[in-house]
Design a protein around this motif. Structure first.
Motif, PDB file in Angstrom:
ATOM      1  N   UNK A  98       0.802  -1.222   0.000  1.00 20.43           N
ATOM      2  CA  UNK A  98       0.000   0.000   0.000  1.00 20.43           C
ATOM      3  C   UNK A  98       0.836   1.275   0.000  1.00 20.43           C
ATOM      4  N   UNK A  99       2.138   1.163   0.122  1.00 23.68           N
ATOM      5  CA  UNK A  99       3.001   2.344   0.173  1.00 23.68           C
ATOM      6  C   UNK A  99       2.754   3.275  -1.018  1.00 23.68           C
ATOM      7  N   UNK A 100       2.548   4.552  -0.684  1.00 21.39           N
ATOM      8  CA  UNK A 100       2.347   5.570  -1.704  1.00 21.39           C
ATOM      9  C   UNK A 100       0.957   5.631  -2.296  1.00 21.39           C
ATOM     10  N   UNK A 101       0.043   4.760  -1.837  1.00 25.69           N
ATOM     11  CA  UNK A 101      -1.280   4.685  -2.449  1.00 25.69           C
ATOM     12  C   UNK A 101      -2.310   5.566  -1.759  1.00 25.69           C
ATOM     13  N   UNK A 102      -2.079   5.913  -0.489  1.00 31.05           N
ATOM     14  CA  UNK A 102      -3.075   6.655   0.275  1.00 31.05           C
ATOM     15  C   UNK A 102      -4.286   5.834   0.671  1.00 31.05           C
ATOM     16  N   UNK A 103      -4.222   4.527   0.423  1.00 28.98           N
ATOM     17  CA  UNK A 103      -5.379   3.672   0.719  1.00 28.98           C
ATOM     18  C   UNK A 103      -5.444   3.320   2.203  1.00 28.98           C
ATOM     19  N   UNK A 104      -6.655   3.129   2.739  1.00 32.57           N
ATOM     20  CA  UNK A 104      -6.803   2.793   4.160  1.00 32.57           C
ATOM     21  C   UNK A 104      -6.255   1.404   4.482  1.00 32.57           C
ATOM     22  N   UNK A 105      -5.600   1.339   5.624  1.00 33.74           N
ATOM     23  CA  UNK A 105      -5.099   0.085   6.172  1.00 33.74           C
ATOM     24  C   UNK A 105      -5.456   0.071   7.654  1.00 33.74           C
ATOM     25  N   UNK A 106      -6.492  -0.704   8.008  1.00 37.67           N
ATOM     26  CA  UNK A 106      -6.918  -0.835   9.393  1.00 37.67           C
ATOM     27  C   UNK A 106      -6.412  -2.164   9.926  1.00 37.67           C
ATOM     28  N   UNK A 107      -5.837  -2.156  11.118  1.00 38.83           N
ATOM     29  CA  UNK A 107      -5.337  -3.407  11.681  1.00 38.83           C
ATOM     30  C   UNK A 107      -5.792  -3.561  13.114  1.00 38.83           C
ATOM     31  N   UNK A 108      -5.993  -4.816  13.493  1.00 43.13           N
ATOM     32  CA  UNK A 108      -6.383  -5.138  14.871  1.00 43.13           C
ATOM     33  C   UNK A 108      -5.193  -5.003  15.797  1.00 43.13           C
ATOM     34  N   UNK A 109      -5.434  -4.334  16.916  1.00 47.88           N
ATOM     35  CA  UNK A 109      -4.426  -4.212  17.962  1.00 47.88           C
ATOM     36  C   UNK A 109      -5.130  -4.406  19.300  1.00 47.88           C
ATOM     37  N   UNK A 110      -4.431  -4.122  20.389  1.00 56.62           N
ATOM     38  CA  UNK A 110      -5.018  -4.316  21.704  1.00 56.62           C
ATOM     39  C   UNK A 110      -4.726  -3.147  22.620  1.00 56.62           C
ATOM     40  N   UNK A 111      -5.172  -3.273  23.858  1.00 56.56           N
ATOM     41  CA  UNK A 111      -5.052  -2.171  24.806  1.00 56.56           C
ATOM     42  C   UNK A 111      -4.093  -2.492  25.955  1.00 56.56           C
ATOM     43  N   UNK A 112      -3.423  -3.615  25.888  1.00 55.42           N
ATOM     44  CA  UNK A 112      -2.557  -4.014  27.001  1.00 55.42           C
ATOM     45  C   UNK A 112      -1.263  -3.218  27.004  1.00 55.42           C
ATOM     46  N   UNK A 113      -0.837  -2.801  28.185  1.00 55.66           N
ATOM     47  CA  UNK A 113       0.521  -2.314  28.371  1.00 55.66           C
ATOM     48  C   UNK A 113       0.780  -0.849  28.124  1.00 55.66           C
ATOM     49  N   UNK A 114      -0.164  -0.112  27.530  1.00 53.13           N
ATOM     50  CA  UNK A 114       0.118   1.278  27.179  1.00 53.13           C
ATOM     51  C   UNK A 114      -0.079   2.240  28.336  1.00 53.13           C
ATOM     52  N   UNK A 115      -0.807   1.844  29.365  1.00 49.62           N
ATOM     53  CA  UNK A 115      -1.029   2.723  30.518  1.00 49.62           C
ATOM     54  C   UNK A 115      -1.105   1.872  31.776  1.00 49.62           C
ATOM     55  N   UNK A 116      -0.468   2.313  32.822  1.00 49.61           N
ATOM     56  CA  UNK A 116      -0.467   1.576  34.078  1.00 49.61           C
ATOM     57  C   UNK A 116      -1.005   2.485  35.185  1.00 49.61           C
ATOM     58  N   UNK A 117      -1.983   2.006  35.931  1.00 48.89           N
ATOM     59  CA  UNK A 117      -2.490   2.738  37.069  1.00 48.89           C
ATOM     60  C   UNK A 117      -3.374   3.920  36.734  1.00 48.89           C
ATOM     61  N   UNK A 118      -3.830   4.010  35.511  1.00 47.73           N
ATOM     62  CA  UNK A 118      -4.721   5.098  35.103  1.00 47.73           C
ATOM     63  C   UNK A 118      -5.520   4.657  33.885  1.00 47.73           C
ATOM     64  N   UNK A 119      -6.472   5.506  33.490  1.00 47.95           N
ATOM     65  CA  UNK A 119      -7.297   5.194  32.333  1.00 47.95           C
ATOM     66  C   UNK A 119      -6.501   5.454  31.053  1.00 47.95           C
ATOM     67  N   UNK A 120      -6.446   4.481  30.200  1.00 46.97           N
ATOM     68  CA  UNK A 120      -5.763   4.609  28.918  1.00 46.97           C
ATOM     69  C   UNK A 120      -6.642   5.363  27.936  1.00 46.97           C
ATOM     70  N   UNK A 121      -6.058   6.306  27.207  1.00 46.87           N
ATOM     71  CA  UNK A 121      -6.791   7.063  26.184  1.00 46.87           C
ATOM     72  C   UNK A 121      -6.147   6.855  24.825  1.00 46.87           C
ATOM     73  N   UNK A 122      -6.769   7.442  23.827  1.00 47.91           N
ATOM     74  CA  UNK A 122      -6.268   7.337  22.462  1.00 47.91           C
ATOM     75  C   UNK A 122      -4.953   8.098  22.268  1.00 47.91           C
ATOM     76  N   UNK A 123      -4.549   8.901  23.242  1.00 51.53           N
ATOM     77  CA  UNK A 123      -3.252   9.586  23.175  1.00 51.53           C
ATOM     78  C   UNK A 123      -2.090   8.677  23.534  1.00 51.53           C
ATOM     79  N   UNK A 124      -2.373   7.570  24.200  1.00 50.53           N
ATOM     80  CA  UNK A 124      -1.309   6.678  24.660  1.00 50.53           C
ATOM     81  C   UNK A 124      -0.783   5.830  23.508  1.00 50.53           C
TER      82      UNK A 124
END
Length: 298
Positions: A98-124
């Protein structure tokens, strides 16, 4: 759009295919078995045969579509390195095409590990980088392709995507409670477990394809975090077994591979995702789903 979907016959993928087709999109799904292929064909989707290790088929599917939604994963919990390597290789294969195409690429990910002891947001941002990290560092790898002209969007799914027919984490906890004769939680059970109903997960995926800017991190979460003791109590009600605390040091012995996940305390906000996409969760809550009884059928 013509959308190529990996994991198209899986738990989230099959609901996503239905959502995309209902919205008027054309879908080609990656299918590794005759059964999966027949299911996709019956829905009116096109079929591309292959699996997560068939990188040539994945490349060809990405090359001939207007967008890619990558949901496939090996889910090898006994040997997670196998899953991590396959995930990273598939993301790189899609990103290169898809490089250089501008086409959408959506991938599955998870929420583990990005924030500890607080609410994780989309900024993390994900702390996982490189092939030896969780999921092979696939989210950060995919986001690197934004600078290469790929419209990458990360779908951070709650650890539990629940509903009738679920065979994931909650079904595993039910099976353990049935086997042990007790519905367990770790420690005082005050730690949290984010959740989203399958129908909402599919809707966010479709809306993310249609609306999310490149580089967006979407939180596919409807409940910030359900106390694990309440989950155990609902399982106990459903099975008619007692509910008990499991000492943290005994969690992995009691629960097996899922013990380290169920002992985690994860709180995740999806407020920004809901505002961006105009999405409001409409499916039942996790506890409502458990009380409805589908997880306890013999």
């Amino acid at each position: 759009m013509h959308v190529f979907v990996t994991g198209a016959s899986g738990w989230i993928g099959s609901a996503t295919v239905d959502e995309l087709l209902a919205a008027g999109h054309k879908v080609t799904g990656l299918a590794r078995s005759d059964t999966s292929a027949a299911s996709l064909d019956a829905k009116g989707a096109q079929v591309r045969r292959g699996d997560l290790d068939d990188l040539d088929s994945i490349r060809e599917g990405a090359a001939t579509a207007d967008a890619v939604i990558h949901l496939a994963n090996k889910h090898d919990f006994d040997n997670p390195a196998v899953s991590d390597r396959a995930e990273r290789a598939a993301v790189r294969a899609i990103g290169d095409v898809l490089t250089g195409s501008g086409r959408p690429f959506l991938l599955a990910s998870g929420v583990a590990g990005a924030a500890q002891g607080r609410v994780m947001t989309e900024d993390d941002r994900s702390p996982f980088h490189g092939p030896e990290s969780l999921r092979g560092g696939s989210e950060n790898l995919a986001l690197e392709y934004v600078d290469c002209g790929v419209h990458t969007v990360s779908l951070r799914f709650a650890p539990t995507v629940h509903g009738d027919g679920d065979h994931g984490f909650i079904a595993a906890l039910v099976a353990i409670a049935r086997e042990k004769g007790v519905a367990g939680y770790v420690g005082d059970g005050a730690n949290h477990w984010p959740a989203v109903h399958r129908s909402d997960a599919a809707r966010v995926t479709r809306l993310g394809l249609e609306k999310a800017p490149a580089g967006t991190l979407l939180h596919v979460v409807s409940e910030e975090g359900v106390p694990t003791r309440e989950i155990a109590e609902a399982i106990g009600r459903g099975l008619g077994v007692p509910v008990a605390s499991i000492a943290p040091q005994d969690a992995e012995k009691h629960f097996g591979w899922i013990g380290r996940f169920f002992a985690s305390d994860i709180l995740v906000s999806s407020a920004r995702t809901q505002e961006l996409l105009g999405w409001a969760p409409s499916g039942p809550s996790l506890l409502q789903d458990l009380d409805a009884g589908s997880y306890f059928r013999a």
